[in-house]
Write an enzyme that holds these catalytic residues in place. Sequence first.
Site, PDB file in Angstrom:
ATOM      1  N   ASP A  87       0.907  -1.123   0.141  1.00 38.68           N
ATOM      2  CA  ASP A  87      -0.062   0.022  -0.180  1.00 38.68           C
ATOM      3  C   ASP A  87       0.959   1.216  -0.064  1.00 38.68           C
ATOM      4  O   ASP A  87       2.172   1.019   0.211  1.00 38.68           O
ATOM      5  CB  ASP A  87      -0.865  -0.111   1.165  1.00 38.68           C
ATOM      6  CG  ASP A  87      -0.243  -0.286   2.531  1.00 38.68           C
ATOM      7  OD1 ASP A  87       1.130   0.322   2.746  1.00 38.68           O
ATOM      8  OD2 ASP A  87      -0.655  -0.992   3.410  1.00 38.68           O
ATOM      9  N   ASP A 146       1.494   5.140   1.783  1.00 39.18           N
ATOM     10  CA  ASP A 146       1.344   6.052   2.894  1.00 39.18           C
ATOM     11  C   ASP A 146       2.012   7.431   2.477  1.00 39.18           C
ATOM     12  O   ASP A 146       3.061   7.414   1.658  1.00 39.18           O
ATOM     13  CB  ASP A 146       2.121   5.203   4.156  1.00 39.18           C
ATOM     14  CG  ASP A 146       1.461   4.269   4.544  1.00 39.18           C
ATOM     15  OD1 ASP A 146       0.601   4.108   4.448  1.00 39.18           O
ATOM     16  OD2 ASP A 146       2.498   3.160   4.502  1.00 39.18           O
ATOM     17  N   ASP A 182       9.818   4.216  12.950  1.00 43.93           N
ATOM     18  CA  ASP A 182      10.388   2.906  13.595  1.00 43.93           C
ATOM     19  C   ASP A 182      11.914   2.679  13.096  1.00 43.93           C
ATOM     20  O   ASP A 182      12.815   2.877  13.711  1.00 43.93           O
ATOM     21  CB  ASP A 182       9.610   1.574  13.583  1.00 43.93           C
ATOM     22  CG  ASP A 182       8.741   1.295  12.379  1.00 43.93           C
ATOM     23  OD1 ASP A 182       9.293   1.908  11.466  1.00 43.93           O
ATOM     24  OD2 ASP A 182       8.020   0.363  12.367  1.00 43.93           O
TER      25      ASP A 182
HETATM   26  P1  ATP Z   1       3.756  -2.527   4.910  1.00 39.01           P
HETATM   27  O1  ATP Z   1       2.402  -1.474   4.534  1.00 39.01           O
HETATM   28  O2  ATP Z   1       4.440  -3.000   3.834  1.00 39.01           O
HETATM   29  O3  ATP Z   1       3.480  -3.559   5.868  1.00 39.01           O
HETATM   30  P2  ATP Z   1       5.019  -0.170   6.244  1.00 39.01           P
HETATM   31  O4  ATP Z   1       6.471  -0.060   6.714  1.00 39.01           O
HETATM   32  O5  ATP Z   1       4.496   0.832   5.078  1.00 39.01           O
HETATM   33  O6  ATP Z   1       4.928  -1.539   5.794  1.00 39.01           O
HETATM   34  P3  ATP Z   1       2.923   0.583   7.717  1.00 39.01           P
HETATM   35  O7  ATP Z   1       2.200  -0.106   8.888  1.00 39.01           O
HETATM   36  O8  ATP Z   1       1.890   0.862   6.565  1.00 39.01           O
HETATM   37  O9  ATP Z   1       4.180  -0.177   7.291  1.00 39.01           O
HETATM   38  O10 ATP Z   1       3.216   2.034   8.406  1.00 39.01           O
HETATM   39  C1  ATP Z   1       3.582   3.092   7.586  1.00 39.01           C
HETATM   40  C2  ATP Z   1       4.935   3.663   8.092  1.00 39.01           C
HETATM   41  O11 ATP Z   1       4.533   4.493   9.320  1.00 39.01           O
HETATM   42  C3  ATP Z   1       6.193   2.975   8.449  1.00 39.01           C
HETATM   43  O12 ATP Z   1       6.898   2.645   7.484  1.00 39.01           O
HETATM   44  C4  ATP Z   1       6.545   3.642   9.571  1.00 39.01           C
HETATM   45  O13 ATP Z   1       7.565   4.711   8.994  1.00 39.01           O
HETATM   46  C5  ATP Z   1       5.713   4.283  10.269  1.00 39.01           C
HETATM   47  N1  ATP Z   1       5.159   3.379  11.242  1.00 39.01           N
HETATM   48  C6  ATP Z   1       4.393   2.628  11.339  1.00 39.01           C
HETATM   49  N2  ATP Z   1       3.849   1.861  12.590  1.00 39.01           N
HETATM   50  C7  ATP Z   1       4.914   2.341  13.447  1.00 39.01           C
HETATM   51  C8  ATP Z   1       5.367   2.279  14.637  1.00 39.01           C
HETATM   52  N3  ATP Z   1       4.504   1.507  15.385  1.00 39.01           N
HETATM   53  N4  ATP Z   1       6.229   3.001  15.199  1.00 39.01           N
HETATM   54  C9  ATP Z   1       6.970   4.070  14.547  1.00 39.01           C
HETATM   55  N5  ATP Z   1       6.715   4.362  13.260  1.00 39.01           N
HETATM   56  C10 ATP Z   1       5.826   3.379  12.638  1.00 39.01           C
HETATM   57 MG    MG Z   2       2.320   0.931   4.419  1.00 36.71          MG
END
Ligand code: ATP
Ligand code: MG
Length: 430
Positions: free
Chosen positions: A62, A64, A140
């Site tokens: 997805d 963001d 993170d």
């Molecule tokens: P994917 O969508 O492939 O699972 P993602 O890295 O995009 O991985 P998301 O949960 O969509 O993960 O979150 C988007 C972004 O928000 C992350 O890449 C990170 O930068 C931030 N983020 C999400 N959850 C946390 C958290 N618990 N603590 C700190 N930053 C976070």
């Molecule tokens: Mg994501």
Amino acid sequence: MSNQETRTDHLTIIPRNQHNVSRKSISEAALKVLYRLDKSGHRACLVGGGVRDLLLGKRPKDFDVATDATPEQIRELFRNSRIIGRRFRLVHIRFGREVIEVATFRGHSEESPRTELNTEGRILRDNTFGEIEDDAIRRDFTANALYYDISDFSVLDYANGLADIESRTLRMIGDATTRYQEDPVRMLRAVRFAAKLDFEIEESAANAIFDCGAQLTVIPVARLFDEIVKLFHSGNASRVFELLRHYRLLQYLMPQLDLWLQDSPDESMLDFIDQALVNTDIRVNNNQHVSPAFIFAVLLWPLVQQQAAKLQSDKTKPIAALTQAGSEVMAQQLKYISIPRRYSQMSRDIWSAQPRFQRTKGKYPLRLLGYPNFRAAYDFMCIQSMVGLAPKKMCEWWTDFQQQHKPAESHRRQPPRTREYRRKRGRHAS
Ligand code: ATP
Ligand code: MG
């Protein structure tokens, strides 16, 4: 790194001709959001997994977006949007099936009255807005803190994330123990990304998991369910399972399973779990439907059998013992992870179908074919037969039997796998 890149204090700017993030690989919806924010005078960047995965040459799950527009300003720009979240206020912008998550840059938390920490240092709520460089270091892992800036298509790296992507290192931004304390779910995210991206968790972030694991017990059980599903539907469930064991996290998520694993478990049952997880990975990677119910059915199966055997020695009949054992094991598990009822019921259906596969005479087979969740139960049985926990012939027999009864059955039991169907069924499946 080339000489065209600009290094300021903490920022490295990688211009468009120095990286492989292309607009062709970004969804139209995400581009629309980025462009509209940009045209309205806001900063707008793709961030997180979208940038990370594109840099790795993978297709993002997805997209963001991060911006300096406030949630209210974003709401005004997009009619198809709504503000969600309490802990973190975000805006979801919907385009058909796709949702673009837009977050306002977050600022320093400690000095702000809008950030709430509890006594253990866990962030309860954080809606302090700030500058992009503050936002970056609140994320993170360094690999998750890269921004693709729509105004000039450059990639902004505030945390040395690009080097970590290149060396496939999952590095926590800041002190790992503190960051796990703020949000213990970050430990599960570390495991998920390490498995999914085939990254090595950097040593201090890895070691801190051993010390902080117990903090997972303070996470609301509903959030844990969502995270567990993400872990096991990441397309690398088998590796995820290994890592959860390695980091001794299972004891806080599935303590019954953890105890069983410590007690020199039966090899063929371990093989079964592994085969079932590999099977789930194949389905995820082929975009086939997967259900959390199947995962819980697999992971709790050794306990259900163990408990059923105990009940049987107390003179309960086999099928009744299995049903009762299923309910008891599930009830225990629900204390740790809140599995929605539709899934826990489906796991129980999968279990109670298992002994019924032995009956291949008379009216029984057709009756079982109409059993709730027959298809998942059949897959479960065939995986058992692959590892010697059920006769090989049984899987073959039921495969043939289904073929013979396909016309009527396929009409009744197999709804077309339309997008709508997947969307409804898959709401918790990814
Ligand atoms: P994917 O969508 O492939 O699972 P993602 O890295 O995009 O991985 P998301 O949960 O969509 O993960 O979150 C988007 C972004 O928000 C992350 O890449 C990170 O930068 C931030 N983020 C999400 N959850 C946390 C958290 N618990 N603590 C700190 N930053 C976070
Ligand atoms: Mg994501």
